[in-house]
Design an enzyme around this catalytic site. Structure first.
Site, PDB file in Angstrom:
ATOM      1  N   HIS A   1     -14.890  -5.172   5.726  1.00  0.00           N
ATOM      2  CA  HIS A   1     -15.849  -4.179   5.236  1.00  0.00           C
ATOM      3  C   HIS A   1     -17.228  -4.827   5.328  1.00  0.00           C
ATOM      4  O   HIS A   1     -17.391  -5.982   4.932  1.00  0.00           O
ATOM      5  CB  HIS A   1     -15.529  -3.810   3.780  1.00  0.00           C
ATOM      6  CG  HIS A   1     -16.240  -2.581   3.326  1.00  0.00           C
ATOM      7  ND1 HIS A   1     -17.576  -2.572   3.032  1.00  0.00           N
ATOM      8  CD2 HIS A   1     -15.809  -1.317   3.155  1.00  0.00           C
ATOM      9  CE1 HIS A   1     -17.935  -1.349   2.692  1.00  0.00           C
ATOM     10  NE2 HIS A   1     -16.877  -0.566   2.754  1.00  0.00           N
TER      11      HIS A   1
ATOM     12  N   ARG B   1     -18.455   0.493  11.384  1.00  0.00           N
ATOM     13  CA  ARG B   1     -18.156  -0.587  10.446  1.00  0.00           C
ATOM     14  C   ARG B   1     -18.045  -1.975  11.117  1.00  0.00           C
ATOM     15  O   ARG B   1     -18.670  -2.926  10.693  1.00  0.00           O
ATOM     16  CB  ARG B   1     -16.803  -0.238   9.852  1.00  0.00           C
ATOM     17  CG  ARG B   1     -16.488  -0.817   8.535  1.00  0.00           C
ATOM     18  CD  ARG B   1     -15.106  -0.324   8.144  1.00  0.00           C
ATOM     19  NE  ARG B   1     -15.197   0.564   7.013  1.00  0.00           N
ATOM     20  CZ  ARG B   1     -14.177   0.847   6.205  1.00  0.00           C
ATOM     21  NH1 ARG B   1     -12.998   0.339   6.425  1.00  0.00           N
ATOM     22  NH2 ARG B   1     -14.352   1.638   5.178  1.00  0.00           N
TER      23      ARG B   1
ATOM     24  N   HIS C   1     -10.913  -6.725   4.321  1.00  0.00           N
ATOM     25  CA  HIS C   1     -10.621  -5.492   3.597  1.00  0.00           C
ATOM     26  C   HIS C   1      -9.191  -5.016   3.817  1.00  0.00           C
ATOM     27  O   HIS C   1      -8.537  -4.558   2.895  1.00  0.00           O
ATOM     28  CB  HIS C   1     -11.607  -4.424   4.075  1.00  0.00           C
ATOM     29  CG  HIS C   1     -11.577  -3.160   3.308  1.00  0.00           C
ATOM     30  ND1 HIS C   1     -11.675  -3.129   1.928  1.00  0.00           N
ATOM     31  CD2 HIS C   1     -11.480  -1.858   3.705  1.00  0.00           C
ATOM     32  CE1 HIS C   1     -11.637  -1.859   1.524  1.00  0.00           C
ATOM     33  NE2 HIS C   1     -11.505  -1.085   2.574  1.00  0.00           N
TER      34      HIS C   1
HETATM   35  C1  FAD Z   1     -11.263  -1.847  -2.629  1.00  0.00           C
HETATM   36  C2  FAD Z   1     -10.278  -1.101  -1.750  1.00  0.00           C
HETATM   37  C3  FAD Z   1     -10.465   0.246  -1.460  1.00  0.00           C
HETATM   38  C4  FAD Z   1      -9.543   0.932  -0.660  1.00  0.00           C
HETATM   39  N1  FAD Z   1      -9.721   2.278  -0.435  1.00  0.00           N
HETATM   40  C5  FAD Z   1      -8.771   2.975   0.272  1.00  0.00           C
HETATM   41  C6  FAD Z   1      -8.853   4.386   0.422  1.00  0.00           C
HETATM   42  O1  FAD Z   1      -9.756   5.038  -0.109  1.00  0.00           O
HETATM   43  N2  FAD Z   1      -7.873   5.005   1.138  1.00  0.00           N
HETATM   44  C7  FAD Z   1      -6.835   4.337   1.741  1.00  0.00           C
HETATM   45  O2  FAD Z   1      -5.979   4.966   2.397  1.00  0.00           O
HETATM   46  N3  FAD Z   1      -6.742   2.997   1.592  1.00  0.00           N
HETATM   47  C8  FAD Z   1      -7.657   2.309   0.871  1.00  0.00           C
HETATM   48  N4  FAD Z   1      -7.532   0.956   0.724  1.00  0.00           N
HETATM   49  C9  FAD Z   1      -6.329   0.303   1.259  1.00  0.00           C
HETATM   50  C10 FAD Z   1      -5.132   0.645   0.371  1.00  0.00           C
HETATM   51  O3  FAD Z   1      -5.540   0.620  -0.977  1.00  0.00           O
HETATM   52  C11 FAD Z   1      -3.981  -0.347   0.569  1.00  0.00           C
HETATM   53  O4  FAD Z   1      -3.708  -0.513   1.925  1.00  0.00           O
HETATM   54  C12 FAD Z   1      -2.720   0.172  -0.127  1.00  0.00           C
HETATM   55  O5  FAD Z   1      -2.998   0.460  -1.475  1.00  0.00           O
HETATM   56  C13 FAD Z   1      -1.597  -0.852  -0.035  1.00  0.00           C
HETATM   57  O6  FAD Z   1      -0.551  -0.443  -0.882  1.00  0.00           O
HETATM   58  P1  FAD Z   1       0.747  -1.339  -0.993  1.00  0.00           P
HETATM   59  O7  FAD Z   1       1.658  -0.628  -1.920  1.00  0.00           O
HETATM   60  O8  FAD Z   1       1.223  -1.679   0.353  1.00  0.00           O
HETATM   61  O9  FAD Z   1       0.208  -2.698  -1.629  1.00  0.00           O
HETATM   62  P2  FAD Z   1      -0.524  -2.993  -3.027  1.00  0.00           P
HETATM   63  O10 FAD Z   1      -1.002  -1.775  -3.682  1.00  0.00           O
HETATM   64  O11 FAD Z   1      -1.510  -4.077  -2.762  1.00  0.00           O
HETATM   65  O12 FAD Z   1       0.661  -3.561  -3.914  1.00  0.00           O
HETATM   66  C14 FAD Z   1       1.280  -4.780  -3.600  1.00  0.00           C
HETATM   67  C15 FAD Z   1       2.160  -5.146  -4.759  1.00  0.00           C
HETATM   68  O13 FAD Z   1       2.966  -6.271  -4.427  1.00  0.00           O
HETATM   69  C16 FAD Z   1       2.924  -7.208  -5.495  1.00  0.00           C
HETATM   70  N5  FAD Z   1       3.224  -8.523  -4.931  1.00  0.00           N
HETATM   71  C17 FAD Z   1       2.579  -9.181  -3.940  1.00  0.00           C
HETATM   72  N6  FAD Z   1       3.187 -10.364  -3.704  1.00  0.00           N
HETATM   73  C18 FAD Z   1       4.242 -10.450  -4.555  1.00  0.00           C
HETATM   74  C19 FAD Z   1       5.219 -11.428  -4.814  1.00  0.00           C
HETATM   75  N7  FAD Z   1       5.277 -12.594  -4.160  1.00  0.00           N
HETATM   76  N8  FAD Z   1       6.139 -11.200  -5.786  1.00  0.00           N
HETATM   77  C20 FAD Z   1       6.119 -10.051  -6.503  1.00  0.00           C
HETATM   78  N9  FAD Z   1       5.191  -9.073  -6.297  1.00  0.00           N
HETATM   79  C21 FAD Z   1       4.267  -9.283  -5.333  1.00  0.00           C
HETATM   80  C22 FAD Z   1       1.520  -7.059  -6.039  1.00  0.00           C
HETATM   81  O14 FAD Z   1       1.419  -7.614  -7.324  1.00  0.00           O
HETATM   82  C23 FAD Z   1       1.388  -5.544  -6.008  1.00  0.00           C
HETATM   83  O15 FAD Z   1       2.065  -4.966  -7.097  1.00  0.00           O
HETATM   84  C24 FAD Z   1      -8.446   0.255  -0.092  1.00  0.00           C
HETATM   85  C25 FAD Z   1      -8.252  -1.092  -0.365  1.00  0.00           C
HETATM   86  C26 FAD Z   1      -9.142  -1.778  -1.208  1.00  0.00           C
HETATM   87  C27 FAD Z   1      -8.904  -3.224  -1.492  1.00  0.00           C
END
Ligand code: FAD
Length: 538
Positions: free
Chosen positions: A247, A296, A357
């Site tokens: 970002h 970006r 990001h």
């Molecule tokens: C600031 C920001 C803004 C964003 N805005 C957008 C948006 O507007 N729209 C969009 O589509 N995407 C957006 N994204 C991207 C999006 O948020 C992420 O890609 C998405 O939420 C990922 O979801 P996930 O469930 O894969 O992982 P996460 O939500 O990151 O969850 C991962 C989980 O795994 C757990 N974990 C990790 N390692 C371990 C381990 N070794 N043992 C046990 N638990 C573990 C963590 O604690 C967490 O609970 C944004 C990202 C950020 C950082």
């Protein structure tokens, strides 16, 4: 929710690692028929999903079409998005939104209809949102629902140590010809400081991205690439790790970790300036005719170039020419947060740096979220499904989490596997080493800084080689700690970060062109031949 007393071996039908949107969605789809454990290394809401602001892309507007969303995603992916995976996600986007609405997520509405915004790269209004805090609202609803679902057991403060696979164990009567299979995992329980054994015929990795491998990131502390590293160690292929989305503008301040300055500030006339010591000169027009409104990756590259050339810690984003009323109306959160830190953005420029990001690459999966190992699925940011290719289209990641959570759950429901045999408990004879903490924090800092300097936005062969050399040294040291001393979360995360760093460098080395988010000064052009994904091992 079921409550359990600590024990050395837990048995479930499905283990899910991660409580972000991907992990919790999968848990809810499986709970009607399966006993599910959700492990998460901190509290339930700690993860990127909770931080997502903008929203979720879905084809819902009159005049919009699946074809248009597919086309926009393929354009962003710079030739590397998989058309089949892209269509799969896009065509399932409306049902994902309907599912969240049915659970009670209070999406923003206008005249009784969902309010849709438009973001860069999208040819139509298709971003569903809950004001400017979509992820937090979605996670709140899912966490409440999961807590009230009887078949789901939650294990907070449990960190995945490693997967347990058939190939690592010598089981009675084991046939070496049988494909490798995941049988469970080891997890560090921070409340007891013990490593516990979890066994299940199915495991889903939903551990999120790896932004913490870089000095500057918009990601939360949980984003240490644990799932990618564990899957790799277990024998899974990992794809396209060179594509890290940066970002362009994250607030640069010692007391503000990971605070995004939205791109809308540039959209509303914000100008990027060199630091006062370099004359506060505007620099974007020298890099691109679109200046601050360039895409970006172009803006992030220009800032990186100026920072490295001048040896600056940050550059500045100036919106102070706009009246205070305008700023308060358009950017109330940014105004308030900066003011807390002593920066009045209506009077002075905002110090900013680009920041890692989104991790576009990840564990190689198919359309069912299945990995190369039987009984192991990967979903969400930790996976590479083919959707994001060489660059991610804004707001496509949350929808990908939900579509693949459902696909993985359906695959698990359709492919029953026998319960694993009893698994060996963790060898806990290791001691704690007094020297450990300082070495680990030193290595964390060193890794994140050299990854930023050598494997960041602009790469060269020489910088990649430097990084490779340092990674090898760190790996030796970490291996020594891991093999002999009591494991801690910091050590586990560092071990995973270094592994992910190695995969990023290896993938970047293998790509002899610049494409999407990967820019190399040694190969500044895109090859016009058919685009290839980077698979390690290939
Ligand atoms: C600031 C920001 C803004 C964003 N805005 C957008 C948006 O507007 N729209 C969009 O589509 N995407 C957006 N994204 C991207 C999006 O948020 C992420 O890609 C998405 O939420 C990922 O979801 P996930 O469930 O894969 O992982 P996460 O939500 O990151 O969850 C991962 C989980 O795994 C757990 N974990 C990790 N390692 C371990 C381990 N070794 N043992 C046990 N638990 C573990 C963590 O604690 C967490 O609970 C944004 C990202 C950020 C950082």
């Amino acid at each position: 929710m079921t409550h359990l007393h600590p024990a050395t071996q837990y048995q479930f039908d499905v283990l899910i690692v991660g409580s972000g949107l991907a992990g919790l969605s999968a848990a809810l789809h499986l709970a009607p028929t399966h006993r599910v454990a959700v492990l998460t290394k901190r509290a339930m809401s700690d993860g990127s999903s909770n931080w997502a602001q903008g929203g979720i892309a879905a084809v819902l507007a009159e005049g919009d079409s699946f074809d248009a969303h597919v086309q926009d995603t393929l354009v962003a992916g710079a030739g590397l998005s998989d058309p089949e995976a892209t269509r799969f996600v896009v065509e399932h986007s409306p049902e994902s939104i309907a599912w969240l609405r049915a659970l009670g997520v209070p999406f923003s509405e206008e005249d009784g209809h969902l309010h849709l915004t438009r973001e860069g790269g999208h040819s139509a209004r298709r971003i569903v949102h809950v004001t400017d805090a979509t992820g937090a609202a979605v996670q709140k609803t899912l966490i409440e629902t999961v807590r009230n679902t009887p078949n789901i057991t939650l294990f907070e403060n449990h960190t995945l140590v490693d997967l347990i696979t058939r190939s690592k164990l010598t089981l009675p009567g084991q046939d070496v010809q049988v494909p490798n299979q995941c049988l469970g995992l080891y997890a560090l329980d921070e409340s007891t400081d013990e490593v516990q054994t979890f066994s299940a015929p199915h495991t889903i990795l939903a551990t999120g991205g790896a932004g913490k491998v870089y000095l500057y990131t918009t990601n939360p502390d949980t984003a240490t690439g644990d799932g990618i590293a564990a899957a790799w160690r277990a024998g899974c292929r990992v794809t396209n790790m060179e594509f890290i989305q940066f970002h362009p503008t994250c607030l640069y301040h010692p007391h503000a970790k990971s605070f995004l300055i939205t791109e809308a500030v540039r959209g509303e006339g914000g100008r990027l300036l060199l630091p006062p010591s370099a004359g506060s000169t505007r620099f974007m027009p020298n890099h691109d005719p679109r200046a601050e409104l360039a895409p970006r990756d172009v803006v992030a590259r220009a800032i990186d170039f100026e920072m490295k050339k001048g040896g600056f810690d940050c550059v500045y984003l100036d919106i102070s020419h706009q009246p205070l009323d305008f700023i308060l109306e358009h950017f109330p959160n940014i105004y308030a947060r900066c003011l807390e830190l002593g920066i009045d953005i209506s009077k002075q420029p905002i110090p900013v740096v680009p920041a890692a990001h989104y991790t576009c690459g990840g564990i190689h999966t198919d359309l069912e979220g299945a990995t190369d190992i039987v009984g192991l699925h990967a979903i969400g940011e930790t996976a590479y499904t083919g959707l994001h290719g060489a660059n991610r289209l804004a707001s496509n990641s949350l929808v990908e989490c939900m579509v693949f959570a459902r696909a993985a759950a359906s695959h698990i429901l359709a492919t029953p596997l026998a319960a694993p045999p009893a698994l060996p408990v963790w060898d806990d004879s290791r001691v704690t080493d007094a020297d450990e903490a300082v070495v680990i924090s030193h290595n964390w800092d060193e890794l994140r800084r050299f990854m930023w300097d050598y494997v960041g936005i602009v790469r060269t062969n020489k910088r990649l080689e430097r990084a490779s050399h340092r990674i090898a040294l760190l790996q030796g040291e970490i291996h020594e700690f891991y093999a002999h001393f009591h494991v801690t979360r910091d050590l586990l995360e560092l071990r995973n970060l270094v592994q992910v760093a190695e995969l990023i460098v290896r993938s970047a080395h293998a790509r002899h062109e610049s494409r999407g988010l990967h820019f190399s000064r040694d190969y500044p052009y895109m090859k016009d031949k058919v685009a290839l994904t980077t698979l390690v091992p290939d």
